[in-house]
Design a protein around this motif. Structure first.
Motif, short mmCIF file in Angstrom:
data_model
loop_
_atom_site.label_atom_id
_atom_site.label_comp_id
_atom_site.label_asym_id
_atom_site.label_seq_id
_atom_site.Cartn_x
_atom_site.Cartn_y
_atom_site.Cartn_z
N UNK A 75 36.40 -12.83 -4.40
CA UNK A 75 35.47 -11.92 -5.07
C UNK A 75 34.03 -12.32 -4.75
N UNK A 76 33.74 -13.64 -4.80
CA UNK A 76 32.40 -14.12 -4.49
C UNK A 76 32.00 -13.77 -3.05
N UNK A 77 32.95 -13.96 -2.13
CA UNK A 77 32.70 -13.62 -0.71
C UNK A 77 32.41 -12.14 -0.55
N UNK A 78 33.20 -11.29 -1.21
CA UNK A 78 33.02 -9.84 -1.10
C UNK A 78 31.69 -9.40 -1.70
N UNK A 79 31.34 -9.93 -2.87
CA UNK A 79 30.09 -9.56 -3.52
C UNK A 79 28.89 -10.02 -2.71
N UNK A 80 28.95 -11.22 -2.16
CA UNK A 80 27.82 -11.72 -1.38
C UNK A 80 27.65 -10.89 -0.10
N UNK A 104 32.99 -31.08 1.51
CA UNK A 104 32.68 -31.98 2.62
C UNK A 104 32.21 -31.18 3.84
N UNK A 105 32.88 -30.08 4.13
CA UNK A 105 32.50 -29.24 5.26
C UNK A 105 31.09 -28.69 5.09
N UNK A 106 30.79 -28.16 3.91
CA UNK A 106 29.47 -27.59 3.64
C UNK A 106 28.39 -28.66 3.77
N UNK A 107 28.66 -29.85 3.22
CA UNK A 107 27.69 -30.93 3.28
C UNK A 107 27.40 -31.33 4.73
N UNK A 108 28.45 -31.42 5.54
CA UNK A 108 28.27 -31.79 6.95
C UNK A 108 27.40 -30.76 7.66
N UNK A 135 30.91 -18.70 10.05
CA UNK A 135 31.05 -20.14 10.31
C UNK A 135 31.85 -20.80 9.20
N UNK A 136 31.48 -20.50 7.95
CA UNK A 136 32.22 -21.06 6.83
C UNK A 136 33.65 -20.60 6.78
N UNK A 137 33.89 -19.33 7.14
CA UNK A 137 35.24 -18.78 7.06
C UNK A 137 36.17 -19.46 8.05
N UNK A 138 35.80 -19.48 9.32
CA UNK A 138 36.70 -20.04 10.33
C UNK A 138 36.85 -21.55 10.20
N UNK A 139 35.74 -22.25 9.94
CA UNK A 139 35.87 -23.69 9.72
C UNK A 139 36.57 -23.98 8.40
N UNK A 160 31.60 -17.99 2.48
CA UNK A 160 32.47 -17.94 3.66
C UNK A 160 33.47 -19.07 3.66
N UNK A 161 33.03 -20.27 3.30
CA UNK A 161 33.94 -21.41 3.25
C UNK A 161 35.01 -21.21 2.19
#
Length: 238
Positions: free
Chosen positions: A78-83, A159-163, A40-44, A110-111
């Motif tokens: 790197x954060x995305x890959x590690x998570x 802003x996206x994450x907050x929404x 969801x975070x990646x595509x948005x 993801x975002x």
């Protein structure tokens, strides 16, 4: 009734790009979204990043980010890959590995990854849609060449994450369809650019007729890819 059918189609298509584990997804309207929090975070994030770059005044720049900026952009990747690795290994072990995964971290990483992808897709789109070498040279400055341009990305991501975390009141069907449209839109854009570059047709997408033709081709390819992957998954997993 039609709303249920549309949501079912969206969920089926999105099963071709995401595992759709309910526990890994954000909940909207009392139901898990058809993409996990990371996807969801990646595509948005890609959509938010493209919009932020345009709004920040990047214009039709077709140059890739400079070397110093690439180092900064590597951090979210790197954060995305590690998570993702932490969650995958944790599932295999049946217990937390480095830390206990959670959907907020999945959404954040993801975002961040989606925002980074947008900085690569934005100049590629404008390169593919360039009209002539002389005109392209005028817009060949790298994206994110100035600090204020870089700042637009984390602002858009925050802003996206907050929404998403505030869960604004809206029916589940609205969220599902919006997420499906965003995913298809990103994949259609990627496919359209790939078609232009593969055919060595840079510049022909700069006209309305060319843009529409490649957009339709990209959309068709995206739907075909997602549908084929979803069918394969259904055949394997039942």
């Amino acid at each position: 009734m039609w709303c249920v059918v549309v949501v079912d189609v969206v969920r089926f298509l999105l099963s071709g790009v995401c595992h759709q584990i309910p526990e890994h997804a954000l909940v909207m309207g009392g139901q898990a979204l058809p993409l996990c929090a990371r996807c969801t975070g990646t595509f948005l994030g890609v959509r938010a990043g493209l919009l932020a770059l345009w709004a920040a005044g990047q214009g039709r720049r077709s140059g890739m980010p400079g070397g110093h900026v690439r180092l900064v952009l590597a951090l979210p990747v790197i954060a995305w890959a590690l998570d993702g690795a932490n969650a995958f290994v944790g599932d295999l072990l049946g217990r937390p590995w480095m830390y206990a995964p959670n959907n907020v971290l999945r959404l954040i990483t993801g975002t961040g990854f989606g925002l980074v992808l947008s900085t690569l897709l934005y100049p590629t789109v404008h390169y593919a849609a360039g009209t002539a070498a002389a005109a392209r040279a005028a817009d060949d400055e790298p994206v994110l060449a100035r600090p204020r341009y870089v700042a637009a990305l984390p602002l858009a991501g925050s802003a996206l994450i907050a929404i998403l975390l505030l869960e604004p009141p809206a029916p589940y069907a609205v969220w599902a369809v919006a997420l499906g449209a965003a995913t298809v839109g990103v994949l259609a854009l990627v496919n359209a650019v790939f078609i232009v570059l593969a055919l060595n047709r840079e510049g022909t997408a700069g006209t309305w007729g060319g843009a529409v033709a490649y957009a339709v081709a990209g959309l068709g390819a995206a739907l075909a890819e997602m549908g084929a992957l979803a069918l394969v998954r259904r055949l394997i997993l039942g």
